[in-house]
Design an enzyme around this catalytic site. Structure first.
Site, PDB file in Angstrom:
ATOM      1  N   GLU A 103       0.286  -1.149   0.318  1.00 36.93           N
ATOM      2  CA  GLU A 103      -0.085   0.078  -0.151  1.00 36.93           C
ATOM      3  C   GLU A 103       1.099   1.372  -0.147  1.00 36.93           C
ATOM      4  O   GLU A 103       1.748   1.326   0.156  1.00 36.93           O
ATOM      5  CB  GLU A 103      -1.043   0.173   1.343  1.00 36.93           C
ATOM      6  CG  GLU A 103      -2.470  -0.014   1.164  1.00 36.93           C
ATOM      7  CD  GLU A 103      -3.286   0.847   0.587  1.00 36.93           C
ATOM      8  OE1 GLU A 103      -2.423   1.526  -0.547  1.00 36.93           O
ATOM      9  OE2 GLU A 103      -4.144   1.689   1.049  1.00 36.93           O
ATOM     10  N   ASP A 104      -0.079   2.294  -0.184  1.00 32.59           N
ATOM     11  CA  ASP A 104       0.878   3.660  -0.236  1.00 32.59           C
ATOM     12  C   ASP A 104       0.465   4.028   0.773  1.00 32.59           C
ATOM     13  O   ASP A 104       1.460   5.413   1.449  1.00 32.59           O
ATOM     14  CB  ASP A 104       0.413   4.829  -1.420  1.00 32.59           C
ATOM     15  CG  ASP A 104      -1.066   4.772  -1.364  1.00 32.59           C
ATOM     16  OD1 ASP A 104      -1.828   3.654  -0.800  1.00 32.59           O
ATOM     17  OD2 ASP A 104      -1.167   5.884  -1.914  1.00 32.59           O
ATOM     18  N   ASP A 107      -4.383   4.943   6.183  1.00 30.68           N
ATOM     19  CA  ASP A 107      -5.079   6.153   7.477  1.00 30.68           C
ATOM     20  C   ASP A 107      -5.439   6.112   8.777  1.00 30.68           C
ATOM     21  O   ASP A 107      -5.292   5.808   9.919  1.00 30.68           O
ATOM     22  CB  ASP A 107      -5.552   6.984   5.489  1.00 30.68           C
ATOM     23  CG  ASP A 107      -6.410   8.772   6.279  1.00 30.68           C
ATOM     24  OD1 ASP A 107      -5.944   9.073   7.956  1.00 30.68           O
ATOM     25  OD2 ASP A 107      -7.497   8.774   5.848  1.00 30.68           O
ATOM     26  N   LYS A 135      -0.362   6.824   8.793  1.00 30.49           N
ATOM     27  CA  LYS A 135      -0.666   8.218   9.319  1.00 30.49           C
ATOM     28  C   LYS A 135      -1.196   7.802  10.814  1.00 30.49           C
ATOM     29  O   LYS A 135      -2.196   7.471  10.857  1.00 30.49           O
ATOM     30  CB  LYS A 135      -1.452   8.727   9.005  1.00 30.49           C
ATOM     31  CG  LYS A 135      -1.229   9.693   7.934  1.00 30.49           C
ATOM     32  CD  LYS A 135      -2.441  10.615   7.105  1.00 30.49           C
ATOM     33  CE  LYS A 135      -2.060  10.969   5.701  1.00 30.49           C
ATOM     34  NZ  LYS A 135      -3.613  12.037   5.015  1.00 30.49           N
ATOM     35  N   PHE A 156      -2.174  15.887   4.125  1.00 28.46           N
ATOM     36  CA  PHE A 156      -2.556  15.695   3.759  1.00 28.46           C
ATOM     37  C   PHE A 156      -1.386  15.361   2.395  1.00 28.46           C
ATOM     38  O   PHE A 156      -0.982  16.931   2.414  1.00 28.46           O
ATOM     39  CB  PHE A 156      -4.232  16.048   2.551  1.00 28.46           C
ATOM     40  CG  PHE A 156      -4.564  15.890   1.352  1.00 28.46           C
ATOM     41  CD1 PHE A 156      -4.636  14.659   1.522  1.00 28.46           C
ATOM     42  CD2 PHE A 156      -4.275  16.128   0.146  1.00 28.46           C
ATOM     43  CE1 PHE A 156      -5.410  13.671   0.673  1.00 28.46           C
ATOM     44  CE2 PHE A 156      -4.180  15.222  -1.435  1.00 28.46           C
ATOM     45  CZ  PHE A 156      -5.610  14.803   0.130  1.00 28.46           C
ATOM     46  N   VAL A 157      -1.043  14.498   1.936  1.00 26.65           N
ATOM     47  CA  VAL A 157       0.146  14.281   1.364  1.00 26.65           C
ATOM     48  C   VAL A 157      -0.271  14.304  -0.027  1.00 26.65           C
ATOM     49  O   VAL A 157      -0.800  13.211  -0.518  1.00 26.65           O
ATOM     50  CB  VAL A 157       1.016  13.137   2.242  1.00 26.65           C
ATOM     51  CG1 VAL A 157       1.765  13.815   2.954  1.00 26.65           C
ATOM     52  CG2 VAL A 157       1.033  11.858   2.646  1.00 26.65           C
ATOM     53  N   ARG A 169       0.265  11.762  -9.247  1.00 26.79           N
ATOM     54  CA  ARG A 169       1.041  10.908  -8.974  1.00 26.79           C
ATOM     55  C   ARG A 169       2.489  10.637  -8.578  1.00 26.79           C
ATOM     56  O   ARG A 169       3.203   9.565  -8.708  1.00 26.79           O
ATOM     57  CB  ARG A 169       0.139   9.741  -9.118  1.00 26.79           C
ATOM     58  CG  ARG A 169      -1.691   9.557  -8.802  1.00 26.79           C
ATOM     59  CD  ARG A 169      -1.884   7.692  -9.329  1.00 26.79           C
ATOM     60  NE  ARG A 169      -2.980   8.238  -8.775  1.00 26.79           N
ATOM     61  CZ  ARG A 169      -4.321   7.683  -8.179  1.00 26.79           C
ATOM     62  NH1 ARG A 169      -2.805   7.407  -7.186  1.00 26.79           N
ATOM     63  NH2 ARG A 169      -5.101   8.274  -8.146  1.00 26.79           N
TER      64      ARG A 169
END
Ligand code: IMP
Ligand code: MG
Length: 191
Positions: A103-104, A107, A135, A156-157, A169
């Site tokens: 995963e990136d 959250d 996060k 928020f990134v 992206r």
């Protein structure tokens, strides 16, 4: 794309391109050790994990099949809301496989707690998570992550696979996004 190419949209750089690559190399080495001799299947959650997947797997010294899944939470919010839908399912059978989800960013944890449970139900031998970012401050659904690249604050990134309305992206670093009126006034008003 690098930071110079889009500096008007960037508040500050959180992780540089070099720092990302160095951390991915460390994570790849750990994965090599942990999965040697196992029946590893790498599951990439589209689209955000694309850069992490390529960075990570190209630095690994063991080989494994890679499969993709596209999930969506209902609604177009930046942050997960309630229900999950499978937009595109895996083509590989996970039964008896040692699955590693790539995963990136994690959250609230909703996406991956849901996916982990699904893959467990489908009979995976083991399911572990590898996420470039976490996060932790926003976690609502507890999940255990075996590999985490960087802990980041609640901001928020974008970049390195992560988007704002499908853009950025392809930025090679991870940056805190400046909510810019030129991109979308209505979106910025949500903050
Ligand atoms: P979760 O289900 O709340 O853990 O959210 C996971 C998904 O939300 C990620 O896979 C991203 O697609 C998205 N997301 C969460 N935070 C950010 C962010 O800061 N930038 C871009 N996407 C994010
Ligand atoms: Mg994602």
């Amino acid at each position: 794309m690098n930071v110079e190419d889009c500096k008007q949209y960037i508040d500050h750089v959180l992780v540089t391109a070099d720092e990302i690559q160095a951390r991915l190399a460390e994570m790849a080495a750990q994965i090599d050790g942990d999965y040697a001799g196992k029946d590893l299947l790498i599951v990439s959650v589209l689209k955000g994990s694309m850069n992490t997947l390529i960075g990570l797997t190209s630095k690994m010294h063991i080989t494994a099949p890679v499969d993709f899944m596209s999930l969506s939470t209902y609604g177009k919010s930046h942050f997960s809301t309630g229900e999950m839908a499978i937009r595109a399912d895996l083509t590989e059978d996970v039964f008896d496989k040692d699955v590693l989800i790539v995963e990136d960013i994690v959250d609230t944890g909703f996406t991956l707690s849901w996916l982990t449970e699904l893959l467990d139900k489908r009979g995976a031998r083991s399911v572990e998570i590898c996420s470039l970012l976490s996060k932790s401050a926003r976690r609502k659904y507890p999940i255990s992550m075996k590999y985490v690249g960087f802990e980041i604050p609640d901001e928020f990134v974008v970049g390195f696979g992560m988007d704002y309305e499908e853009k950025f992206r392809n930025l090679d670093a991870i940056v805190v996004f400046k909510l810019h009126k030129d991109i979308s006034t209505t979106e910025s008003e949500k903050y």
